[in-house]
Design an enzyme around this catalytic site. Sequence first.
Site, mmCIF file in Angstrom:
data_model
loop_
_atom_site.group_PDB
_atom_site.id
_atom_site.type_symbol
_atom_site.label_atom_id
_atom_site.label_comp_id
_atom_site.label_asym_id
_atom_site.label_seq_id
_atom_site.Cartn_x
_atom_site.Cartn_y
_atom_site.Cartn_z
ATOM 1 N N LYS A 55 0.799 -1.235 0.000
ATOM 2 C CA LYS A 55 0.000 0.000 0.000
ATOM 3 C C LYS A 55 0.828 1.279 0.000
ATOM 4 O O LYS A 55 0.397 2.314 0.480
ATOM 5 C CB LYS A 55 -0.995 0.026 1.191
ATOM 6 N N SER A 56 2.032 1.156 -0.531
ATOM 7 C CA SER A 56 2.867 2.366 -0.580
ATOM 8 C C SER A 56 2.998 2.893 -2.002
ATOM 9 O O SER A 56 3.849 3.727 -2.267
ATOM 10 C CB SER A 56 4.241 2.068 0.018
ATOM 11 N N THR A 95 2.615 0.600 -4.908
ATOM 12 C CA THR A 95 3.133 -0.487 -5.748
ATOM 13 C C THR A 95 2.595 -0.397 -7.178
ATOM 14 O O THR A 95 3.350 -0.508 -8.150
ATOM 15 C CB THR A 95 2.702 -1.850 -5.150
ATOM 16 N N THR A 96 1.283 -0.217 -7.300
ATOM 17 C CA THR A 96 0.637 -0.200 -8.620
ATOM 18 C C THR A 96 1.233 0.921 -9.473
ATOM 19 O O THR A 96 1.513 0.752 -10.657
ATOM 20 C CB THR A 96 -0.879 0.038 -8.448
ATOM 21 N N TRP A 97 1.429 2.049 -8.851
ATOM 22 C CA TRP A 97 1.980 3.220 -9.531
ATOM 23 C C TRP A 97 3.425 2.948 -9.990
ATOM 24 O O TRP A 97 3.785 3.192 -11.137
ATOM 25 C CB TRP A 97 1.927 4.406 -8.562
ATOM 26 N N HIS A 122 7.047 -7.989 -2.105
ATOM 27 C CA HIS A 122 6.986 -7.250 -0.836
ATOM 28 C C HIS A 122 7.992 -7.864 0.161
ATOM 29 O O HIS A 122 7.948 -7.544 1.344
ATOM 30 C CB HIS A 122 5.599 -7.370 -0.205
ATOM 31 N N ARG A 152 6.154 4.563 1.967
ATOM 32 C CA ARG A 152 5.228 5.687 2.130
ATOM 33 C C ARG A 152 5.108 5.959 3.617
ATOM 34 O O ARG A 152 5.357 5.055 4.428
ATOM 35 C CB ARG A 152 3.892 5.220 1.555
HETATM 36 P P1 PAP Z 1 -0.290 -3.113 -3.216
HETATM 37 O O1 PAP Z 1 0.920 -2.844 -2.376
HETATM 38 O O2 PAP Z 1 -1.315 -3.955 -2.543
HETATM 39 O O3 PAP Z 1 0.008 -3.604 -4.577
HETATM 40 P P2 PAP Z 1 -0.578 -0.282 -3.740
HETATM 41 O O4 PAP Z 1 -0.638 -0.034 -5.191
HETATM 42 O O5 PAP Z 1 0.670 0.075 -3.036
HETATM 43 O O6 PAP Z 1 -1.064 -1.749 -3.415
HETATM 44 O O7 PAP Z 1 -1.739 0.505 -2.986
HETATM 45 C C1 PAP Z 1 -2.662 1.285 -3.540
HETATM 46 C C2 PAP Z 1 -2.411 2.696 -3.058
HETATM 47 O O8 PAP Z 1 -1.692 3.392 -4.070
HETATM 48 C C3 PAP Z 1 -3.748 3.389 -2.916
HETATM 49 O O9 PAP Z 1 -3.558 4.419 -1.942
HETATM 50 P P3 PAP Z 1 -4.778 5.031 -1.114
HETATM 51 O O10 PAP Z 1 -5.501 3.903 -0.478
HETATM 52 O O11 PAP Z 1 -4.157 5.958 -0.117
HETATM 53 O O12 PAP Z 1 -5.606 5.776 -2.097
HETATM 54 C C4 PAP Z 1 -3.923 3.915 -4.310
HETATM 55 O O13 PAP Z 1 -4.891 4.929 -4.421
HETATM 56 C C5 PAP Z 1 -2.542 4.416 -4.615
HETATM 57 N N1 PAP Z 1 -2.292 4.538 -6.052
HETATM 58 C C6 PAP Z 1 -2.607 3.651 -7.029
HETATM 59 N N2 PAP Z 1 -2.247 4.112 -8.219
HETATM 60 C C7 PAP Z 1 -1.681 5.319 -8.018
HETATM 61 C C8 PAP Z 1 -1.092 6.303 -8.893
HETATM 62 N N3 PAP Z 1 -1.055 6.109 -10.188
HETATM 63 N N4 PAP Z 1 -0.596 7.409 -8.344
HETATM 64 C C9 PAP Z 1 -0.635 7.613 -6.998
HETATM 65 N N5 PAP Z 1 -1.178 6.732 -6.129
HETATM 66 C C10 PAP Z 1 -1.687 5.601 -6.633
#
Ligand code: PAP
Length: 335
Positions: free
Chosen positions: A80-81, A83-85, A145, A167
């Site tokens: 949740k830091s 990763t997807t981004w 992770h 994060r």
């Molecule tokens: P994971 O570690 O389970 O793969 P991860 O992608 O780190 O998940 O978590 C999603 C977080 O990244 C979400 O944060 P939030 O709950 O505070 O909103 C998600 O919104 C955020 N996120 C996903 N894509 C992007 C992006 N393109 N830019 C910035 N933040 C993003």
Amino acid sequence: MSTHLETSPTLPPKYLQDDKLTQECEELLPSLPKEKGWVSSHFYQYKGFWHPARQLQGVIACQKHFEAQNSDILLVTTPKSGTTWLKAIVFALVKRMHYHRGMENYPLFMNNPHDLVPFLDLKIYVENQTPDLSSFPCPRLFATHLPFNSLPKSVHNAPCKIVYLCRNPKDTFVSLWHFTNKLRLIGNMETNSLEDVLDRFCKGVSIYGPFWDHVLGYWKESLENPNKVLFLKYEDLKENPTFYLKKIGEFLDFPFSSEEEKSGGILEEILTICSFDNLKNLEVNKSGKLSSGEENKAFFRRGEVGDWKNFLTAEMVDRINSLTEEKFGASGLEL
Ligand code: PAP
């Protein structure tokens, strides 16, 4: 005879399930410290970090069998830091010569970043103990992770590169709380209260927790071995994405040429494609699912810095801040 239809709860992703364990894992579990899980029934503590059972099996298989290649790129994050981004950015950066972003079927328009850069420990090695990774094009992009000390030996030994993203703990925690509650609702389980899981998070009992130990492991390595580990913070990436995109490019030996930098177009294009708003609004991320079962939309919530202010009480904030100060101490790291 009356008939009735029972709505069966949707299963959580495979890494959060408790069954279909190997004999090795079944034999190991009783010897490990055990705590209540957030979504899976339990967490088990293995080499200092907490894992659900099936995911631990993926961790162990990955440690045993993953053979890193020199050109591999590993994206490592605390859950949740961002990763997807990070997956989207590094995919777009490294593959920029292969796919034109004007293409209608540009991979990031058609796939969630998790399907383009798969997790070793949460997906590949959960699904298969000895997967065939030969079809991955070079440089292979994988994510994990895993804590630094739990990485497979070959990752330590090969000159492959690691980009680490973390994060601030308050936003990480709030994001994790939302995400895991979504998974609980899908599985017809009651949601976890913020108070309950905050206590467990602070005690280190969260997926791949303790959060602080995870971050410190990579922080220390990035100082000792800056050519191996690039340490990034979500907040910095948000504030100055162009600077960090260039930095990632240089670190991975995929630098932008002076022509690319002069025109600036490609950097902006990559950042726009990978932006929260763009990814969130793609059809694939509005309605698609990962092969592991999670809905793609679950990975796009707010995507902001400081959303914790909307959820945490002053007392909760004090608890996390004091713990962070205590844990990071004189390390020089601030989140
Ligand atoms: P994971 O570690 O389970 O793969 P991860 O992608 O780190 O998940 O978590 C999603 C977080 O990244 C979400 O944060 P939030 O709950 O505070 O909103 C998600 O919104 C955020 N996120 C996903 N894509 C992007 C992006 N393109 N830019 C910035 N933040 C993003």
